[in-house]
Write an enzyme that holds these catalytic residues in place. Structure first.
Site, mmCIF file in Angstrom:
data_model
loop_
_atom_site.group_PDB
_atom_site.id
_atom_site.type_symbol
_atom_site.label_atom_id
_atom_site.label_comp_id
_atom_site.label_asym_id
_atom_site.label_seq_id
_atom_site.Cartn_x
_atom_site.Cartn_y
_atom_site.Cartn_z
ATOM 1 C CB CYS A 13 -0.985 -0.019 1.170
ATOM 2 S SG CYS A 13 -0.271 0.207 2.809
ATOM 3 C CG ASN A 16 4.424 -1.626 5.168
ATOM 4 O OD1 ASN A 16 5.532 -1.926 5.568
ATOM 5 N ND2 ASN A 16 3.460 -2.524 5.072
ATOM 6 C CB CYS A 18 -3.721 1.445 7.069
ATOM 7 S SG CYS A 18 -3.596 2.934 8.067
ATOM 8 N NE ARG A 19 -4.549 1.359 1.726
ATOM 9 C CZ ARG A 19 -4.405 2.013 0.575
ATOM 10 N NH1 ARG A 19 -5.290 1.853 -0.385
ATOM 11 N NH2 ARG A 19 -3.394 2.828 0.384
ATOM 12 C CB SER A 20 0.467 -3.408 2.854
ATOM 13 O OG SER A 20 1.187 -2.395 3.494
ATOM 14 C CG ASP A 128 -5.206 5.149 2.874
ATOM 15 O OD1 ASP A 128 -5.288 4.776 4.068
ATOM 16 O OD2 ASP A 128 -4.224 5.755 2.416
#
Length: 163
Positions: A13, A16, A18-20, A128
């Site tokens: 993401c 690095n 939150c999402r990934s 995001d």
């Protein structure tokens, strides 16, 4: 490709945090549950350098913890050109990061890059949650869990093709 070498997967993401890392933890759990943790390795990175060395966002950790995932040991790192050589599959959380990755990669490396939610529909993105409300982190988990189920089966097929 060396049959004994683990299949390596990188979640990507922007920052690095939150999402990934969420996708990293979800996929790691799926691999452990499937007995594939030794055959498939997962990591995460960000295309930006904003948070290098920092732990995942507290809100991401909280949402993940509520579902039994532990992000606390993960630390943000930036995507580097060597990642395209070292990883077999790189999964982008959104189109912007996908485009960034495509610009960084070359030749046959391009075939390793995919959109995380592509199995759920063309151009589907993991939104995001960083600047949004608390429920955004739960939505990320919902989407990532669903996509990880698909990718787990895809990786299992790739492992079977090696043998």
């Amino acid at each position: 490709m060396n049959d004994d070498k683990p299949l390596r997967v990188l979640m990507v993401c922007l920052g690095n945090i939150c999402r990934s890392p969420t996708a990293h933890a979800v996929m790691q759990r799926r691999l452990e549950q499937a007995g594939l943790a030794g055959a498939i390795e997962v990591d995460s990175a960000g295309t930006g350098d904003y948070h290098i060395g920092k732990p995942p966002d507290v809100r991401a950790q909280q949402a993940a913890s509520e579902r039994g995932y532990d992000l606390s040991a993960l630390r943000a790192r930036q995507l580097v050109p060597e990642d395209f050589e070292q990883f077999d599959c790189l999964l982008a959380m959104d189109l912007s990061n996908l485009e960034h990755m495509i610009r960084m990669a070359s030749g046959e490396q391009l075939s390793k890059i995919h959109l995380m939610l592509s199995p759920l529909g063309p151009d589907r993105e993991v939104p995001d949650p960083y600047y949004g409300g608390e429920d955004g982190f739960g939505e990320v988990l919902d989407l990532v869990e669903e996509a990880c189920d698909y990718w787990l089966e895809e990786f299992r097929r790739q492992l079977e093709q090696r043998h």
